[in-house]
Design an enzyme around this catalytic site. Structure first.
Site, PDB file in Angstrom:
ATOM      1  N   ASP A 251       0.853  -1.195   0.000  1.00 30.99           N
ATOM      2  CA  ASP A 251       0.000   0.000   0.000  1.00 30.99           C
ATOM      3  C   ASP A 251       0.891   1.247   0.000  1.00 30.99           C
ATOM      4  OD1 ASP A 251      -1.825   1.991   0.419  1.00 30.99           O
ATOM      5  OD2 ASP A 251      -2.376   1.357   2.461  1.00 30.99           O
TER       6      ASP A 251
ATOM      7  N   ASN B 266      -0.044   4.485  -0.818  1.00 34.68           N
ATOM      8  CA  ASN B 266      -0.623   5.784  -0.443  1.00 34.68           C
ATOM      9  C   ASN B 266      -1.343   5.745   0.901  1.00 34.68           C
ATOM     10  OD1 ASN B 266      -2.901   4.386  -1.045  1.00 34.68           O
ATOM     11  ND2 ASN B 266      -3.695   5.812  -2.582  1.00 34.68           N
TER      12      ASN B 266
ATOM     13  N   ASP C  30      -3.945   4.016   2.142  1.00 31.71           N
ATOM     14  CA  ASP C  30      -5.407   3.976   2.289  1.00 31.71           C
ATOM     15  C   ASP C  30      -5.924   2.579   2.629  1.00 31.71           C
ATOM     16  OD1 ASP C  30      -5.012   2.639  -0.062  1.00 31.71           O
ATOM     17  OD2 ASP C  30      -6.405   3.839  -1.268  1.00 31.71           O
TER      18      ASP C  30
ATOM     19  N   ASP D  79      -1.477  -0.934  -4.059  1.00 33.16           N
ATOM     20  CA  ASP D  79      -1.547  -0.089  -5.255  1.00 33.16           C
ATOM     21  C   ASP D  79      -0.222  -0.112  -6.018  1.00 33.16           C
ATOM     22  OD1 ASP D  79       0.139   1.535  -3.706  1.00 33.16           O
ATOM     23  OD2 ASP D  79      -1.580   2.568  -2.842  1.00 33.16           O
TER      24      ASP D  79
ATOM     25  N   ASP E 261      -3.335 -10.068 -16.251  1.00 35.15           N
ATOM     26  CA  ASP E 261      -4.454 -10.992 -16.243  1.00 35.15           C
ATOM     27  C   ASP E 261      -5.437 -10.522 -17.304  1.00 35.15           C
ATOM     28  OD1 ASP E 261      -6.102 -13.069 -15.104  1.00 35.15           O
ATOM     29  OD2 ASP E 261      -5.102 -12.636 -13.201  1.00 35.15           O
TER      30      ASP E 261
ATOM     31  N   ASP F 100      -7.627 -15.763 -18.046  1.00 36.20           N
ATOM     32  CA  ASP F 100      -8.549 -16.202 -17.011  1.00 36.20           C
ATOM     33  C   ASP F 100      -9.606 -17.155 -17.574  1.00 36.20           C
ATOM     34  OD1 ASP F 100      -9.530 -15.607 -14.213  1.00 36.20           O
ATOM     35  OD2 ASP F 100     -11.327 -15.091 -15.345  1.00 36.20           O
TER      36      ASP F 100
ATOM     37  N   GLU G 248      -5.323 -20.316 -17.914  1.00 37.22           N
ATOM     38  CA  GLU G 248      -5.787 -20.868 -16.638  1.00 37.22           C
ATOM     39  C   GLU G 248      -6.626 -22.119 -16.922  1.00 37.22           C
ATOM     40  OE1 GLU G 248      -8.484 -20.204 -12.676  1.00 37.22           O
ATOM     41  OE2 GLU G 248      -8.986 -19.125 -14.488  1.00 37.22           O
TER      42      GLU G 248
ATOM     43  N   HIS H 235      -4.253 -17.241  -5.925  1.00 33.88           N
ATOM     44  CA  HIS H 235      -5.228 -16.477  -5.140  1.00 33.88           C
ATOM     45  C   HIS H 235      -6.577 -17.187  -4.988  1.00 33.88           C
ATOM     46  CE1 HIS H 235      -6.259 -15.958  -9.265  1.00 33.88           C
ATOM     47  NE2 HIS H 235      -7.394 -15.400  -8.933  1.00 33.88           N
ATOM     48  N   ASP H 236      -6.750 -18.338  -5.638  1.00 33.07           N
ATOM     49  CA  ASP H 236      -8.036 -19.039  -5.568  1.00 33.07           C
ATOM     50  C   ASP H 236      -8.011 -20.217  -4.599  1.00 33.07           C
ATOM     51  OD1 ASP H 236      -9.358 -17.448  -7.427  1.00 33.07           O
ATOM     52  OD2 ASP H 236      -8.676 -18.659  -9.127  1.00 33.07           O
TER      53      ASP H 236
HETATM   54  C1  GLC Z   1     -10.604 -17.329 -12.393  1.00 33.03           C
HETATM   55  C2  GLC Z   1      -9.961 -16.450 -11.338  1.00 33.03           C
HETATM   56  C3  GLC Z   1     -10.906 -16.320 -10.179  1.00 33.03           C
HETATM   57  C4  GLC Z   1     -12.170 -15.664 -10.666  1.00 33.03           C
HETATM   58  C5  GLC Z   1     -12.779 -16.429 -11.845  1.00 33.03           C
HETATM   59  C6  GLC Z   1     -13.807 -15.611 -12.566  1.00 33.03           C
HETATM   60  O1  GLC Z   1     -10.767 -18.618 -11.972  1.00 33.03           O
HETATM   61  O2  GLC Z   1      -8.729 -16.988 -10.974  1.00 33.03           O
HETATM   62  O3  GLC Z   1     -10.348 -15.569  -9.129  1.00 33.03           O
HETATM   63  O4  GLC Z   1     -13.110 -15.588  -9.628  1.00 33.03           O
HETATM   64  O5  GLC Z   1     -11.813 -16.773 -12.811  1.00 33.03           O
HETATM   65  O6  GLC Z   1     -13.203 -14.562 -13.251  1.00 33.03           O
END
Ligand code: GLC
Length: 567
Positions: free
Chosen positions: A19, A21, A23, A27, A96, A197, A275, A332-333
């Protein structure tokens, strides 16, 4: 060899990385201030999760403008500065690219839903529905019907994910052209490629057949929660597959990916990473995606010797000769690596071993920000702190379907949703892990374990920390061409709990010995014909005819040019 074959990628989740700035939201200014951090760690390329303007229903995967930067993340100039900063340091950046859907706040959708005659009407998937309801029984992978009734025109639109993420109609040439223009916008700026994605969900079966799973999503949730045996888990997986079968990996997708590949090939040396784990997306190895993720590798509780060997044999045999795989253990999933693969007792030892596996296997490794300090799954037990709608949904289902008391439902939901893995990066032992000022509440709670050594600053002071181990193994990979470029050859010792393989390139050959168990293991190298040089070893080691591997041990040996006299 291409740069992306040799590189180690590091995924930045922009909202939680740094972060700048103050908040409470990560960023670009924060990322710019950490450029040297990334270089010092030793990664080569960044995959940046969506940085575009978005209402953030799905944490940025609901894009409202494909050629701009989210105002809370900064400006396009700052983006350029980040990109240039990476390039100046010899690193690369991929973005992405969310093709399947936009946000319902994207101007394209706002126009599309405004009237049946709007020129952008057919940019999305609209249907008048049947007499008393939606066109069919299709479901959203994120819950509920996949069809949303829209009052304005009295028709349904299709969404594979949240209803705020309407699917684009990729059969429409204008959609393709508009999206390819966005792609060129970033490539012209110098971006090095894209992570694509959810590519599998782009097309649906045009005849709109009902799914035949014969169960509801509620049934499936309950079955999943109650499944205990392998057979029960397999049944849930099979039903899930049946439920969504007409909605993904449909004809047309490979032609579309080839079209995108030809757009990207207008620029030298760019990369597309899908992905998906479906090997057909490699095309002939040279005309579709450059890499797809080896997700099967991470679908286990433990990376045993047997698991990794089988994974490598299957994947490498299925990739066309010009194709190149990439290997993830987390993102992140899903859960944090250290939590998902740990046994509660040797979590850090296992994390170290797993990193060594990832960085010595054949293929391009993908790391996820925070794993280098061993960030764990966070427990966010106050439902008002949930930001991922899937956490809130699990909370509601636990109460409604499983009869759980609210407190228990919250604990479970926090582990089922994805917030646990997206909490802010822990930079130091200071309020909120030093992510943001002490008087500002971060967008997601920070995991308390920043107070107990899980933070960058403390680990930089400690030469034995996980951070320094990451740095060291990344360096070992960089310095040894066989580890980056070599072919993979399985090596099986009498004790087949030992994971061993060779990586052989024209310049070098390495033997990798790993002990993915809690027991000491012995192995005999008498008949190998080589005298080895130690490239890396967790423990002081004398490589004679036999080697003792300590629990979770990692040994990397160089066998090039060291033929024994006796052979
Ligand atoms: C992909 C992303 C996930 C998102 C999904 C819909 O699987 O990694 O985070 O929720 O697509 O865009």
């Amino acid at each position: 060899m291409k740069w992306w074959q040799k590189a180690v990628f590091y995924q930045i989740y922009p909202r939680s990385f740094a972060d700048g700035n103050g908040d409470g939201i990560g960023d670009l200014a924060g990322m710019i201030s950490r450029l040297d951090y990334l270089k010092d760690l030793g990664v080569d390329a960044i995959w940046l999760s969506p940085h575009y303007p978005s209402p953030q229903v799905d944490c940025g995967y609901d894009v409202a403008d494909y050629t701009a930067v989210a105002p809370e993340y900064g400006t396009l100039d700052e983006f350029r500065c980040f990109l240039d900063g990476l390039h100046e340091r010899g690193m690369y950046l991929i973005l992405d690219l969310v093709l399947n859907h936009t946000s319902d706040q994207h101007p394209w959708f706002i126009e599309s839903r405004s009237s049946k005659t709007n020129p952008k009407r057919d940019w999305y998937v609209w249907h008048p529905g049947q007499k008393h309801g939606p066109p069919n029984n299709w479901l959203s992978a994120f819950g509920g019907s996949a069809w949303e009734f829209d009052e304005t025109t009295g028709e349904y639109y299709y969404h594979y994910f949240f209803k705020e993420q309407p699917d684009l109609n990729w059969h429409h040439p204008d959609v393709r052209n508009a999206m390819w223009d966005s792609v060129r916008f970033w490539l012209d700026m110098g971006v090095d490629g894209f992570r694509l994605d959810a590519v599998g969900t782009i097309f649906e079966d045009p005849s709109l057949p009902d799914h035949k799973a014969g169960v509801t999503q509620d049934d499936l949730y309950r079955m999943d929660r109650l499944a205990q045996t392998a057979a029960e888990h397999a049944r849930v997986a099979r039903l899930w597959e049946e439920m969504y079968q007409p909605q993904h990996d449909q004809p047309g997708i490979h032609e579309l990916m080839q079209e995108l590949r030809s757009v990207v090939d207008e620029y030298p040396d760019r990369v597309l990473v899908g992905e998906t784990d479906d090997l057909t997306y490699y095309g002939d190895g040279d005309n579709e995606l450059h890499m797809v993720f080896n997700f099967p590798l991470m679908r286990t509780r433990r990376l045993t010797a047997d698991w990794v060997r089988k994974n490598q044999e299957e994947r490498l045999a299925g990739i066309p000769s010009k194709g190149w795989q990439c290997n993830p253990l987390g993102n992140h999933d899903c859960g944090r690596i250290i939590s998902e693969f740990g046994d509660g007792q040797h979590d850090e030892e296992i994390a170290r071993l797993n990193l060594a596996i990832l960085l010595t296997m054949k293929g391009t490794p993908f790391l996820y920000n925070g794993e280098e300090i061993g960030m764990t799954n966070a427990s966010i037990e106050n439902p008002s702190d949930f930001r991922d709608p899937l956490s809130s949904q699990a909370y509601e289902m636990e109460i409604r379907l499983m009869g759980a008391p609210p407190e228990q439902a919250a604990v479970y939901a926090s582990q089922r949703g994805r917030d646990k893995t997206r909490t802010p990066m822990q930079w130091e032992n200071a309020p909120y892990g030093g992510f943001c000022p002490a008087n500002v509440k971060p967008w997601l709670p920070v995991n308390d374990n920043y107070q107990h050594g899980v933070n960058v600053h403390d680990q930089l002071q400690d030469p034995n920390s996980l951070w320094w181990y990451y740095q060291r193994i990344l360096e070992v990979r960089r310095e040894n061409p066989a580890l980056r470029e070599g072919e993979y050859e399985a090596v099986v010792f009498q004790d087949d709990h030992i994971l061993a393989y060779r990586r052989v390139s024209p310049e070098q050959a390495c033997l990798i010995l790993l002990n993915p168990t809690a027991e000491i293991r012995f192995l005999d190298l008498k008949h190998s014909g080589f005298a080895y040089r130690i490239v890396y070893s967790h423990h002081p080691l004398d490589v004679m005819d036999s080697i003792t591997l300590q629990p979770w041990d990692v040994v990397i040996l160089d066998e090039s040019g060291f033929q024994r006299d006796s052979c």
